[in-house]
Design a protein around this motif. Structure first.
Motif, PDB file in Angstrom:
ATOM      1  N   PRO A  30       0.811  -1.224   0.000  1.00  0.00           N
ATOM      2  CA  PRO A  30       0.000   0.000   0.000  1.00  0.00           C
ATOM      3  C   PRO A  30       0.844   1.274   0.000  1.00  0.00           C
ATOM      4  O   PRO A  30       0.518   2.249  -0.682  1.00  0.00           O
ATOM      5  CB  PRO A  30      -0.824  -0.113   1.281  1.00  0.00           C
ATOM      6  N   LYS A  31       1.935   1.260   0.787  1.00  0.00           N
ATOM      7  CA  LYS A  31       2.754   2.468   0.856  1.00  0.00           C
ATOM      8  C   LYS A  31       3.477   2.734  -0.457  1.00  0.00           C
ATOM      9  O   LYS A  31       3.634   3.886  -0.861  1.00  0.00           O
ATOM     10  CB  LYS A  31       3.746   2.359   2.013  1.00  0.00           C
ATOM     11  N   ALA A  32       3.939   1.689  -1.130  1.00  0.00           N
ATOM     12  CA  ALA A  32       4.627   1.884  -2.410  1.00  0.00           C
ATOM     13  C   ALA A  32       3.693   2.525  -3.427  1.00  0.00           C
ATOM     14  O   ALA A  32       4.102   3.408  -4.199  1.00  0.00           O
ATOM     15  CB  ALA A  32       5.157   0.546  -2.927  1.00  0.00           C
ATOM     16  N   MET A  33       2.439   2.077  -3.448  1.00  0.00           N
ATOM     17  CA  MET A  33       1.473   2.687  -4.358  1.00  0.00           C
ATOM     18  C   MET A  33       1.226   4.153  -3.981  1.00  0.00           C
ATOM     19  O   MET A  33       1.112   5.018  -4.858  1.00  0.00           O
ATOM     20  CB  MET A  33       0.171   1.891  -4.340  1.00  0.00           C
ATOM     21  N   ALA A  34       1.152   4.402  -2.683  1.00  0.00           N
ATOM     22  CA  ALA A  34       0.934   5.784  -2.235  1.00  0.00           C
ATOM     23  C   ALA A  34       2.119   6.669  -2.608  1.00  0.00           C
ATOM     24  O   ALA A  34       1.952   7.827  -3.026  1.00  0.00           O
ATOM     25  CB  ALA A  34       0.701   5.802  -0.724  1.00  0.00           C
ATOM     26  N   TYR A  35       3.324   6.143  -2.461  1.00  0.00           N
ATOM     27  CA  TYR A  35       4.505   6.931  -2.781  1.00  0.00           C
ATOM     28  C   TYR A  35       4.586   7.231  -4.274  1.00  0.00           C
ATOM     29  O   TYR A  35       5.107   8.282  -4.682  1.00  0.00           O
ATOM     30  CB  TYR A  35       5.769   6.211  -2.319  1.00  0.00           C
ATOM     31  N   ALA A  36       4.093   6.308  -5.096  1.00  0.00           N
ATOM     32  CA  ALA A  36       4.062   6.582  -6.534  1.00  0.00           C
ATOM     33  C   ALA A  36       3.191   7.797  -6.825  1.00  0.00           C
ATOM     34  O   ALA A  36       3.525   8.624  -7.693  1.00  0.00           O
ATOM     35  CB  ALA A  36       3.543   5.363  -7.290  1.00  0.00           C
ATOM     36  N   THR A  37       2.091   7.940  -6.095  1.00  0.00           N
ATOM     37  CA  THR A  37       1.228   9.109  -6.316  1.00  0.00           C
ATOM     38  C   THR A  37       1.908  10.395  -5.856  1.00  0.00           C
ATOM     39  O   THR A  37       1.658  11.458  -6.417  1.00  0.00           O
ATOM     40  CB  THR A  37      -0.112   8.945  -5.580  1.00  0.00           C
ATOM     41  N   ILE A  38       2.759  10.298  -4.827  1.00  0.00           N
ATOM     42  CA  ILE A  38       3.526  11.482  -4.408  1.00  0.00           C
ATOM     43  C   ILE A  38       4.367  11.997  -5.560  1.00  0.00           C
ATOM     44  O   ILE A  38       4.477  13.200  -5.796  1.00  0.00           O
ATOM     45  CB  ILE A  38       4.439  11.145  -3.212  1.00  0.00           C
ATOM     46  N   ALA A  39       4.958  11.057  -6.293  1.00  0.00           N
ATOM     47  CA  ALA A  39       5.827  11.431  -7.416  1.00  0.00           C
ATOM     48  C   ALA A  39       5.037  11.795  -8.662  1.00  0.00           C
ATOM     49  O   ALA A  39       5.631  12.144  -9.687  1.00  0.00           O
ATOM     50  CB  ALA A  39       6.779  10.282  -7.732  1.00  0.00           C
ATOM     51  N   GLY A  40       3.695  11.717  -8.585  1.00  0.00           N
ATOM     52  CA  GLY A  40       2.872  12.035  -9.746  1.00  0.00           C
ATOM     53  C   GLY A  40       2.841  10.920 -10.777  1.00  0.00           C
ATOM     54  O   GLY A  40       2.552  11.161 -11.952  1.00  0.00           O
ATOM     55  N   LEU A  41       3.110   9.681 -10.329  1.00  0.00           N
ATOM     56  CA  LEU A  41       3.173   8.538 -11.238  1.00  0.00           C
ATOM     57  C   LEU A  41       1.979   7.613 -11.027  1.00  0.00           C
ATOM     58  O   LEU A  41       1.353   7.633  -9.960  1.00  0.00           O
ATOM     59  CB  LEU A  41       4.470   7.749 -10.986  1.00  0.00           C
ATOM     60  N   PRO A  42       1.658   6.785 -12.023  1.00  0.00           N
ATOM     61  CA  PRO A  42       0.603   5.784 -11.836  1.00  0.00           C
ATOM     62  C   PRO A  42       0.950   4.859 -10.674  1.00  0.00           C
ATOM     63  O   PRO A  42       2.126   4.544 -10.448  1.00  0.00           O
ATOM     64  CB  PRO A  42       0.594   5.021 -13.167  1.00  0.00           C
ATOM     65  N   ILE A  43      -0.069   4.380  -9.945  1.00  0.00           N
ATOM     66  CA  ILE A  43       0.227   3.636  -8.722  1.00  0.00           C
ATOM     67  C   ILE A  43       0.904   2.303  -9.000  1.00  0.00           C
ATOM     68  O   ILE A  43       1.598   1.771  -8.132  1.00  0.00           O
ATOM     69  CB  ILE A  43      -1.037   3.416  -7.871  1.00  0.00           C
ATOM     70  N   GLU A  44       0.732   1.735 -10.221  1.00  0.00           N
ATOM     71  CA  GLU A  44       1.397   0.464 -10.501  1.00  0.00           C
ATOM     72  C   GLU A  44       2.919   0.611 -10.490  1.00  0.00           C
ATOM     73  O   GLU A  44       3.647  -0.369 -10.277  1.00  0.00           O
ATOM     74  CB  GLU A  44       0.936  -0.119 -11.841  1.00  0.00           C
ATOM     75  N   VAL A  45       3.418   1.838 -10.682  1.00  0.00           N
ATOM     76  CA  VAL A  45       4.865   2.063 -10.610  1.00  0.00           C
ATOM     77  C   VAL A  45       5.379   1.718  -9.213  1.00  0.00           C
ATOM     78  O   VAL A  45       6.488   1.205  -9.044  1.00  0.00           O
ATOM     79  CB  VAL A  45       5.204   3.520 -10.978  1.00  0.00           C
ATOM     80  N   GLY A  46       4.555   1.995  -8.206  1.00  0.00           N
ATOM     81  CA  GLY A  46       4.936   1.626  -6.849  1.00  0.00           C
ATOM     82  C   GLY A  46       5.096   0.127  -6.688  1.00  0.00           C
ATOM     83  O   GLY A  46       6.014  -0.347  -6.002  1.00  0.00           O
ATOM     84  N   LEU A  47       4.203  -0.654  -7.331  1.00  0.00           N
ATOM     85  CA  LEU A  47       4.318  -2.116  -7.276  1.00  0.00           C
ATOM     86  C   LEU A  47       5.597  -2.588  -7.951  1.00  0.00           C
ATOM     87  O   LEU A  47       6.295  -3.471  -7.443  1.00  0.00           O
ATOM     88  CB  LEU A  47       3.099  -2.759  -7.931  1.00  0.00           C
ATOM     89  N   TYR A  48       5.915  -2.001  -9.107  1.00  0.00           N
ATOM     90  CA  TYR A  48       7.136  -2.396  -9.804  1.00  0.00           C
ATOM     91  C   TYR A  48       8.375  -2.099  -8.950  1.00  0.00           C
ATOM     92  O   TYR A  48       9.358  -2.850  -8.967  1.00  0.00           O
ATOM     93  CB  TYR A  48       7.251  -1.669 -11.143  1.00  0.00           C
ATOM     94  N   THR A  49       8.309  -0.995  -8.202  1.00  0.00           N
ATOM     95  CA  THR A  49       9.447  -0.587  -7.377  1.00  0.00           C
ATOM     96  C   THR A  49       9.619  -1.500  -6.167  1.00  0.00           C
ATOM     97  O   THR A  49      10.727  -1.642  -5.640  1.00  0.00           O
ATOM     98  CB  THR A  49       9.277   0.877  -6.923  1.00  0.00           C
ATOM     99  N   ALA A  50       8.521  -2.096  -5.710  1.00  0.00           N
ATOM    100  CA  ALA A  50       8.599  -3.029  -4.583  1.00  0.00           C
ATOM    101  C   ALA A  50       8.945  -4.447  -5.026  1.00  0.00           C
ATOM    102  O   ALA A  50       8.994  -5.356  -4.201  1.00  0.00           O
ATOM    103  CB  ALA A  50       7.269  -3.039  -3.828  1.00  0.00           C
ATOM    104  N   PHE A  51       9.187  -4.640  -6.312  1.00  0.00           N
ATOM    105  CA  PHE A  51       9.447  -5.969  -6.855  1.00  0.00           C
ATOM    106  C   PHE A  51      10.908  -6.115  -7.302  1.00  0.00           C
ATOM    107  O   PHE A  51      11.706  -6.797  -6.653  1.00  0.00           O
ATOM    108  CB  PHE A  51       8.477  -6.238  -7.997  1.00  0.00           C
ATOM    109  N   VAL A  52      11.290  -5.445  -8.383  1.00  0.00           N
ATOM    110  CA  VAL A  52      12.614  -5.662  -8.978  1.00  0.00           C
ATOM    111  C   VAL A  52      13.754  -5.208  -8.064  1.00  0.00           C
ATOM    112  O   VAL A  52      14.680  -5.985  -7.780  1.00  0.00           O
ATOM    113  CB  VAL A  52      12.707  -4.980 -10.358  1.00  0.00           C
ATOM    114  N   PRO A  53      13.774  -3.959  -7.563  1.00  0.00           N
ATOM    115  CA  PRO A  53      14.906  -3.539  -6.722  1.00  0.00           C
ATOM    116  C   PRO A  53      15.079  -4.409  -5.484  1.00  0.00           C
ATOM    117  O   PRO A  53      16.210  -4.646  -5.037  1.00  0.00           O
ATOM    118  CB  PRO A  53      14.545  -2.094  -6.350  1.00  0.00           C
ATOM    119  N   MET A  54      13.959  -4.899  -4.935  1.00  0.00           N
ATOM    120  CA  MET A  54      14.060  -5.723  -3.737  1.00  0.00           C
ATOM    121  C   MET A  54      14.756  -7.048  -4.031  1.00  0.00           C
ATOM    122  O   MET A  54      15.597  -7.513  -3.250  1.00  0.00           O
ATOM    123  CB  MET A  54      12.671  -5.972  -3.150  1.00  0.00           C
ATOM    124  N   LEU A  55      14.435  -7.648  -5.162  1.00  0.00           N
ATOM    125  CA  LEU A  55      15.075  -8.920  -5.517  1.00  0.00           C
ATOM    126  C   LEU A  55      16.564  -8.731  -5.804  1.00  0.00           C
ATOM    127  O   LEU A  55      17.393  -9.567  -5.428  1.00  0.00           O
ATOM    128  CB  LEU A  55      14.378  -9.534  -6.733  1.00  0.00           C
TER     129      LEU A  55
END
Length: 558
Positions: A30-55
């Motif tokens: 939930p927070k990653a999606m919220a942070y994507a909106t802070i940056a003015g980006l679609p919320i799915e960008v937050g999901l992508y950010t919680a996936f690839v960099p973490m791995l």
């Protein structure tokens, strides 16, 4: 600060990591999606950010509990850079600009790792970082308030946004405000009454369910809308944007690494190795580089999600693999439900977790200890709000460096006395009025590093003391001096000549081997010889008393 080892559910490390990873996912997603909106980006960008960099971090990182996605600070910095470089861009263009920015942030971190620049994380002092983060917190809250109030206007500077909010209060959307306030109430109550429950997940799930069942969209409450499902598509950065993006990328890279290494060290258990700064640069850099090609925004270690991960029992990086897997499940299965989430809920989530960046107690503690550093914190705080977040980083760094230069340019020169009945020499202060002084001897201690920047300042502090006490010997205790630069040594040579001509003998004591060898190779060593250089202050005082037939130590003059 190390933390105690977290308990492991069921006594099995793997089970503990699975539970911790799922628990952290309930906060991260939930927070990653919220942070994507802070940056003015679609919320799915937050999901992508919680996936690839973490791995990627799992493969290269050195901290066991560190949970990597994005943070409030990184998100607001990213948003500021995107609005500056690509104002009014459509979502497709924005994703390309974001990918380019993320790639550059990662490349900067990787190059910094190869150059072994991990020490750069220490360039921002703690008081300045306190002020910077508090300013970021205020900026984020002001940025999210329009979504919480149901207001729509063109965003601008911090002052502009505050003015627009105040002017729009008469036109706010009461249903939207009710959703936002309700979300804040749920988050706050759960955090206080049931701190182990995944408050963000419960709040988001409740809002989505209510929006779907009660038709909130028909009451003027803005919803997220369509969210693409499935894995992220390959995104190619546009390197033609590099010239515009590099200043912002440098600032974001610095903040990403600073937060990552700070969080990693804060949650290191006593039995775990300390996170290695240069390896952390490589891990976060590679995570950003890989994430750039899959639509991720800049990333780094997150404080709150790492705290949840550790408290839930994480013992290895396997917990982050579980969190990434939960993110994949969300992308594949839950995207249609996420589209029902109210923007006011996301805004409330961001506001609640951004308030934690603003800690008045930290300012109070700094003020209690040192007023000057409190002013540095205020300068960074105001710089973020009045100059913008990216320029605020520059203000923070400049303030830190100016603070460092100020400290270096003002060396400590302490007038010493001896504690009665001991061989302990200490600074003479009103708290120790009975400390022994020695007529004819002026005992001074220099501390730190004496070099071209502060040599004259040290001399300015010493001259009035010589004029006040009229000593026969000036004894410089150099035991606290770890370096003597050539310019400072030259100044000391000139001072020795002047004082000798005036009948005052310069004496040195407590020289470390490097400083001692340097003095011996100089004209000062020839002028003083071993006769006027002593192993420690006690030996110097004993010898000078005997040679000059000075009287028994008397009380220090008032």
């Amino acid at each position: 600060m190390a933390v105690a080892e977290a308990p492991v559910s069921g006594g099995k490390p793997l089970r503990g990591d699975v539970v911790a990873g799922l628990t952290a996912a309930a906060v991260v997603i939930p927070k990653a999606m919220a942070y994507a909106t802070i940056a003015g980006l679609p919320i799915e960008v937050g999901l992508y950010t919680a996936f690839v960099p973490m791995l990627v971090y799992v493969l290269l990182g050195t901290s066991r509990p560190l949970s990597v996605s994005t943070t409030t600070t990184i998100a607001i910095l990213t948003g500021a850079e995107l609005s500056s470089v690509a104002p009014g861009a459509d979502p497709g263009q924005l994703i390309v600009v974001t990918a380019t920015l993320t790639l550059m942030v990662g490349a900067i971190l990787v190059v910094a790792s190869l150059l072994r620049l991990g020490f750069v994380a220490n360039f921002i002092s703690l008081p300045v970082l306190v002020g910077f983060k508090a300013g970021i917190g205020v900026v984020i809250i002001v940025d999210q308030l329009p979504k919480l109030l149901g207001l729509h206007f063109d965003k601008g500077s911090f002052v502009h946004n505050v003015g627009e909010i105040l002017r729009g209060l008469g036109h706010l959307s009461w249903p939207t405000l009710a959703v936002g306030v309700g979300t804040i109430a749920v988050l706050t109550l759960i955090e206080r009454l049931r701190p182990r429950w995944p408050a963000p997940l419960i709040a988001v799930a409740g809002a989505i369910a209510a929006a779907g069942l009660l038709g909130w969209e028909n009451h003027g409450i803005d919803l997220v809308g369509t969210v693409p499902s499935g894995f992220p598509h390959l995104t190619l950065p546009d390197l033609a944007l590099a010239q515009q993006l590099w200043p912002g990328a440098c600032g974001i890279a610095l903040m990403s690494f600073t937060e990552t290494i700070a969080v990693g060290r804060a949650f290191q258990a006593s039995h775990e190795p300390l996170p290695r700064a240069n390896r952390e640069l490589l891990a976060t850099g590679a995570g950003n580089v890989a994430g750039a090609f899959f639509g991720a925004m800049p990333s780094g270690g997150g404080m709150s999600q790492t705290a949840v991960n550790r408290r839930a029992g994480a013992r290895s990086q396997m917990s982050e693999v579980v969190t990434a897997a939960a993110t994949v499940a969300t992308m594949l299965l839950l995207a249609p439900l996420i589209g029902l989430m109210p923007h006011a809920t996301l805004a409330a989530l961001v506001i609640v977790y951004s308030i934690g960046l603003i800690n008045p107690a930290d300012f109070r503690d700094i003020l209690r200890v040192r007023r000057t550093e409190f002013l540095w914190a205020l300068a960074a705080f105001a710089g973020v709000m009045l100059l913008g977040t990216l320029k605020g980083i520059l203000v923070a760094i400049v303030v830190s460096l100016v603070a460092l230069a100020h400290q270096a340019a003002d060396p400590a020169v302490r007038l010493l006395g001896r504690k009665p009945g001991t061989n302990v020499f200490r600074a003479r202060t009103p708290e120790h009025p009975d400390d022994e002084a020695f007529p004819g001897l002026l005992l001074l201690r220099l501390e730190g590093r004496l070099f071209f920047v502060n040599a004259e300042r040290a001399a300015e502090k010493i001259r009035p003391l010589i004029a006040q006490y009229h000593p026969r010997y000036v004894v410089l205790d150099l035991s606290g001096l770890f370096d003597l630069e050539y310019s400072a040594l030259s100044a000391l040579i000139d001072a020795e000549r002047r004082h000798r001509a005036a009948g005052v003998q310069l004496v040195l004591s407590g020289l470390n081997p490097e400083v001692h060898a340097m003095v011996l190779r100089s004209p000062l060593g020839k002028a003083l010889g071993e006769e006027w250089m002593f192993f420690n202050l006690e030996m110097a005082v004993d010898r000078l008393q005997a040679d000059a037939a000075l009287p028994t130590p008397a009380e220090s003059p008032t």
